[in-house]
Design a protein around this motif. Structure first.
Motif, PDB file in Angstrom:
ATOM      1  N   GLU A 115       0.837  -1.197   0.000  1.00  0.00           N
ATOM      2  CA  GLU A 115       0.000   0.000   0.000  1.00  0.00           C
ATOM      3  C   GLU A 115       0.874   1.250   0.000  1.00  0.00           C
ATOM      4  O   GLU A 115       0.623   2.204  -0.754  1.00  0.00           O
ATOM      5  N   ARG A 116       1.921   1.238   0.832  1.00  0.00           N
ATOM      6  CA  ARG A 116       2.813   2.380   0.908  1.00  0.00           C
ATOM      7  C   ARG A 116       3.661   2.506  -0.365  1.00  0.00           C
ATOM      8  O   ARG A 116       3.867   3.608  -0.873  1.00  0.00           O
ATOM      9  N   GLU A 117       4.144   1.375  -0.880  1.00  0.00           N
ATOM     10  CA  GLU A 117       5.080   1.403  -1.997  1.00  0.00           C
ATOM     11  C   GLU A 117       4.406   1.634  -3.345  1.00  0.00           C
ATOM     12  O   GLU A 117       4.926   2.383  -4.178  1.00  0.00           O
ATOM     13  N   ILE A 118       3.269   0.975  -3.587  1.00  0.00           N
ATOM     14  CA  ILE A 118       2.678   1.034  -4.927  1.00  0.00           C
ATOM     15  C   ILE A 118       1.209   1.434  -4.927  1.00  0.00           C
ATOM     16  O   ILE A 118       0.568   1.423  -5.977  1.00  0.00           O
ATOM     17  N   GLY A 119       0.658   1.781  -3.750  1.00  0.00           N
ATOM     18  CA  GLY A 119      -0.747   2.159  -3.692  1.00  0.00           C
ATOM     19  C   GLY A 119      -1.699   0.996  -3.868  1.00  0.00           C
ATOM     20  O   GLY A 119      -2.819   1.165  -4.370  1.00  0.00           O
ATOM     21  N   ALA A 120      -1.280  -0.218  -3.453  1.00  0.00           N
ATOM     22  CA  ALA A 120      -2.110  -1.411  -3.610  1.00  0.00           C
ATOM     23  C   ALA A 120      -3.466  -1.230  -2.935  1.00  0.00           C
ATOM     24  O   ALA A 120      -3.594  -0.559  -1.901  1.00  0.00           O
ATOM     25  N   ILE A 121      -4.491  -1.838  -3.522  1.00  0.00           N
ATOM     26  CA  ILE A 121      -5.869  -1.690  -3.056  1.00  0.00           C
ATOM     27  C   ILE A 121      -6.344  -3.010  -2.448  1.00  0.00           C
ATOM     28  O   ILE A 121      -6.282  -4.052  -3.107  1.00  0.00           O
ATOM     29  N   PRO A 122      -6.843  -3.011  -1.210  1.00  0.00           N
ATOM     30  CA  PRO A 122      -7.374  -4.247  -0.626  1.00  0.00           C
ATOM     31  C   PRO A 122      -8.762  -4.552  -1.185  1.00  0.00           C
ATOM     32  O   PRO A 122      -9.624  -3.675  -1.243  1.00  0.00           O
ATOM     33  N   LEU A 123      -8.977  -5.786  -1.589  1.00  0.00           N
ATOM     34  CA  LEU A 123     -10.254  -6.176  -2.175  1.00  0.00           C
ATOM     35  C   LEU A 123     -11.069  -7.072  -1.242  1.00  0.00           C
ATOM     36  O   LEU A 123     -12.243  -6.815  -0.998  1.00  0.00           O
ATOM     37  N   LEU A 124     -10.440  -8.128  -0.738  1.00  0.00           N
ATOM     38  CA  LEU A 124     -11.151  -9.147   0.029  1.00  0.00           C
ATOM     39  C   LEU A 124     -10.303  -9.609   1.204  1.00  0.00           C
ATOM     40  O   LEU A 124      -9.081  -9.643   1.122  1.00  0.00           O
ATOM     41  N   SER A 125     -10.974  -9.967   2.293  1.00  0.00           N
ATOM     42  CA  SER A 125     -10.300 -10.552   3.448  1.00  0.00           C
ATOM     43  C   SER A 125     -10.825 -11.962   3.668  1.00  0.00           C
ATOM     44  O   SER A 125     -12.020 -12.230   3.504  1.00  0.00           O
ATOM     45  N   GLU A 126      -9.915 -12.876   4.040  1.00  0.00           N
ATOM     46  CA  GLU A 126     -10.316 -14.245   4.329  1.00  0.00           C
ATOM     47  C   GLU A 126     -11.079 -14.309   5.661  1.00  0.00           C
ATOM     48  O   GLU A 126     -10.795 -13.551   6.589  1.00  0.00           O
ATOM     49  N   VAL A 127     -12.006 -15.238   5.745  1.00  0.00           N
ATOM     50  CA  VAL A 127     -12.763 -15.492   6.973  1.00  0.00           C
ATOM     51  C   VAL A 127     -12.426 -16.893   7.457  1.00  0.00           C
ATOM     52  O   VAL A 127     -12.447 -17.858   6.676  1.00  0.00           O
ATOM     53  N   TYR A 128     -12.066 -17.000   8.724  1.00  0.00           N
ATOM     54  CA  TYR A 128     -11.840 -18.287   9.362  1.00  0.00           C
ATOM     55  C   TYR A 128     -12.649 -18.330  10.648  1.00  0.00           C
ATOM     56  O   TYR A 128     -12.573 -17.423  11.472  1.00  0.00           O
ATOM     57  N   ARG A 129     -13.434 -19.379  10.789  1.00  0.00           N
ATOM     58  CA  ARG A 129     -14.236 -19.575  12.004  1.00  0.00           C
ATOM     59  C   ARG A 129     -15.029 -18.312  12.341  1.00  0.00           C
ATOM     60  O   ARG A 129     -15.014 -17.814  13.465  1.00  0.00           O
ATOM     61  N   ASP A 130     -15.682 -17.787  11.317  1.00  0.00           N
ATOM     62  CA  ASP A 130     -16.608 -16.659  11.426  1.00  0.00           C
ATOM     63  C   ASP A 130     -15.937 -15.326  11.726  1.00  0.00           C
ATOM     64  O   ASP A 130     -16.615 -14.367  12.100  1.00  0.00           O
ATOM     65  N   THR A 131     -14.629 -15.222  11.572  1.00  0.00           N
ATOM     66  CA  THR A 131     -13.981 -13.942  11.813  1.00  0.00           C
ATOM     67  C   THR A 131     -12.866 -13.705  10.791  1.00  0.00           C
ATOM     68  O   THR A 131     -12.157 -14.646  10.424  1.00  0.00           O
ATOM     69  N   PRO A 132     -12.684 -12.458  10.343  1.00  0.00           N
ATOM     70  CA  PRO A 132     -11.608 -12.146   9.398  1.00  0.00           C
ATOM     71  C   PRO A 132     -10.297 -11.805  10.112  1.00  0.00           C
ATOM     72  O   PRO A 132      -9.620 -10.844   9.771  1.00  0.00           O
ATOM     73  N   SER A 133      -9.964 -12.578  11.132  1.00  0.00           N
ATOM     74  CA  SER A 133      -8.712 -12.368  11.860  1.00  0.00           C
ATOM     75  C   SER A 133      -8.210 -13.703  12.382  1.00  0.00           C
ATOM     76  O   SER A 133      -8.949 -14.700  12.413  1.00  0.00           O
ATOM     77  N   TYR A 134      -6.960 -13.721  12.782  1.00  0.00           N
ATOM     78  CA  TYR A 134      -6.338 -14.931  13.314  1.00  0.00           C
ATOM     79  C   TYR A 134      -5.149 -14.497  14.167  1.00  0.00           C
ATOM     80  O   TYR A 134      -5.013 -13.299  14.474  1.00  0.00           O
ATOM     81  N   THR A 135      -4.307 -15.418  14.581  1.00  0.00           N
ATOM     82  CA  THR A 135      -3.168 -15.074  15.420  1.00  0.00           C
ATOM     83  C   THR A 135      -1.903 -15.743  14.887  1.00  0.00           C
ATOM     84  O   THR A 135      -1.958 -16.625  14.025  1.00  0.00           O
ATOM     85  N   GLY A 136      -0.774 -15.327  15.415  1.00  0.00           N
ATOM     86  CA  GLY A 136       0.489 -16.017  15.175  1.00  0.00           C
ATOM     87  C   GLY A 136       0.852 -16.800  16.424  1.00  0.00           C
ATOM     88  O   GLY A 136       0.517 -16.396  17.543  1.00  0.00           O
ATOM     89  N   ARG A 137       1.530 -17.914  16.240  1.00  0.00           N
ATOM     90  CA  ARG A 137       1.911 -18.756  17.363  1.00  0.00           C
ATOM     91  C   ARG A 137       3.369 -19.190  17.251  1.00  0.00           C
ATOM     92  O   ARG A 137       3.940 -19.206  16.163  1.00  0.00           O
ATOM     93  N   VAL A 138       3.939 -19.547  18.386  1.00  0.00           N
ATOM     94  CA  VAL A 138       5.258 -20.153  18.428  1.00  0.00           C
ATOM     95  C   VAL A 138       5.050 -21.633  18.725  1.00  0.00           C
ATOM     96  O   VAL A 138       4.553 -22.003  19.796  1.00  0.00           O
ATOM     97  N   PHE A 139       5.394 -22.474  17.761  1.00  0.00           N
ATOM     98  CA  PHE A 139       5.178 -23.915  17.853  1.00  0.00           C
ATOM     99  C   PHE A 139       6.465 -24.631  18.246  1.00  0.00           C
ATOM    100  O   PHE A 139       7.568 -24.240  17.833  1.00  0.00           O
ATOM    101  N   VAL A 140       6.306 -25.714  19.004  1.00  0.00           N
ATOM    102  CA  VAL A 140       7.427 -26.585  19.362  1.00  0.00           C
ATOM    103  C   VAL A 140       6.936 -28.031  19.336  1.00  0.00           C
ATOM    104  O   VAL A 140       5.737 -28.291  19.300  1.00  0.00           O
ATOM    105  N   ARG A 141       7.857 -28.968  19.383  1.00  0.00           N
ATOM    106  CA  ARG A 141       7.470 -30.376  19.490  1.00  0.00           C
ATOM    107  C   ARG A 141       7.091 -30.693  20.940  1.00  0.00           C
ATOM    108  O   ARG A 141       7.699 -30.177  21.881  1.00  0.00           O
ATOM    109  N   ARG A 142       6.110 -31.533  21.097  1.00  0.00           N
ATOM    110  CA  ARG A 142       5.636 -31.874  22.440  1.00  0.00           C
ATOM    111  C   ARG A 142       6.726 -32.537  23.283  1.00  0.00           C
ATOM    112  O   ARG A 142       6.750 -32.379  24.512  1.00  0.00           O
ATOM    113  N   ASP A 143       7.617 -33.269  22.642  1.00  0.00           N
ATOM    114  CA  ASP A 143       8.661 -33.974  23.401  1.00  0.00           C
ATOM    115  C   ASP A 143       9.902 -33.121  23.616  1.00  0.00           C
ATOM    116  O   ASP A 143      10.920 -33.612  24.122  1.00  0.00           O
ATOM    117  N   SER A 144       9.843 -31.839  23.249  1.00  0.00           N
ATOM    118  CA  SER A 144      11.024 -30.978  23.353  1.00  0.00           C
ATOM    119  C   SER A 144      11.308 -30.521  24.777  1.00  0.00           C
ATOM    120  O   SER A 144      12.434 -30.143  25.106  1.00  0.00           O
TER     121      SER A 144
END
Length: 307
Positions: A115-144
């Motif tokens: 958006e800042r560099e080329i003026g890109a236009i947002p068209l659509l947002s993905e929906v997951y489990r009834d919301t257009p948002s999600y989170t980031g996580r830090v994953f590890v192995r259970r046996d670690s």
């Protein structure tokens, strides 16, 4: 291009870091210098509608999905639709800038940069489990034995992409929140080595196979693993909510063609077409994008020195 597994093995043997000691702005400049995996000449106005896809999952599978969804979109819109896979988010932005692509699927952070560099236009947002948002996580192995972020001091971590919000920026921010990392540029002082794997699946596979100790990725990234691997991994930190991935267009794209594309994509919310969502990273549906929901990402990008 070598896989993250090969890269990790090679760097383990040599005992060096994959990521040089550069700040975020330098990394963006280097990433943006990459070329799309299938460079094409700039589009004429009468040319096909070209879609750029980022490799969040197995590129071979993605190529098959692209063929299926572009064929359907062509029939719905009434113009030829083509698609190709880029190396990463930055390459997708460059494809839009150069006219090699008209529309791209990408994360919220790459969008605000585009958006800042080329003026890109947002068209659509993905929906997951009834919301257009999600989170980031830090994953590890259970046996670690890792139970908290502090346990990862001196350990190796794989992130998805240097300009991915859920696959880098937001998970790393959790280490800052915990007081373990003072700034993005100081992350190497905490971790052993940092790898950018090129996508969610690649980062998760590296962690699941024991090539790295942890992975920073989307909350849904474990679904890209095999069922057996899914049972063997867990997460130890979760970020604030992030706007879901977005479909964006270059500003010069014909407005009528843009509207017809959006109308066709919204049909995927209908029961008779929902099966085709599996060809587009598997969201539950789409909503028209609201530019204001990305304000938090813009603020985060500024704090990380990206804007």
């Amino acid at each position: 291009m070598e896989s993250v597994q090969d890269g990790c093995r090679r760097h383990r043997r040599k005992g060096v870091l994959m990521m040089p000691r550069l700040n975020r702005r330098h990394l963006l400049i280097l990433a943006a210098a990459g070329l799309v995996s299938q460079p094409m000449p700039a589009l004429a106005q009468s040319g096909p509608l070209r879609l750029a896809f980022i490799p969040q999952e197995n590129p071979d599978k993605l190529l098959g999905d692209i063929k299926a969804i572009t064929a359907w979109l062509s029939s719905e819109i009434g113009v030829p639709v083509e698609g190709f896979v880029t190396i990463d988010h930055a390459a997708a932005v460059e494809a839009l800038r150069n006219g090699d692509a008209d529309i791209s699927f990408m994360g919220a952070l790459p969008f605000v940069l585009a958006e800042r560099e080329i003026g890109a236009i947002p068209l659509l947002s993905e929906v997951y489990r009834d919301t257009p948002s999600y989170t980031g996580r830090v994953f590890v192995r259970r046996d670690s034995g890792f139970k908290m972020l502090a346990d990862l001091e001196g350990r190796d971590i794989a992130f998805a992409d240097p300009i991915s919000e859920s696959g880098y920026m937001y998970p790393l921010a959790e280490f800052e929140r915990a007081g373990l990392v003072s700034s993005p540029d100081a992350a190497e002082d905490f971790f052993g080595r940092i790898f950018f794997a090129g996508g969610y699946q690649q980062a998760m596979q590296a962690m699941a196979e024991g090539l790295v100790d942890a992975a920073g990725a989307s909350q849904y990234a474990d679904l890209l693993l095999t069922p057996e691997q899914q049972s063997q991994v867990t997460w130890i930190a979760e970020s604030d909510a992030i706007p879901s991935h977005v479909v964006i267009a270059r500003p010069e794209l014909d407005a009528e063609l843009r509207e017809n594309f959006v109308a066709a994509m919204m049909k995927l919310n209908m029961s008779e077409h929902r099966d085709k969502l599996r060809y587009l990273y598997g969201p539950d549906g789409y909503v028209e994008a609201d530019p204001s929901v990305f304000d938090g990402v813009r603020t985060m990008a500024q704090r990380f020195g990206l804007l």
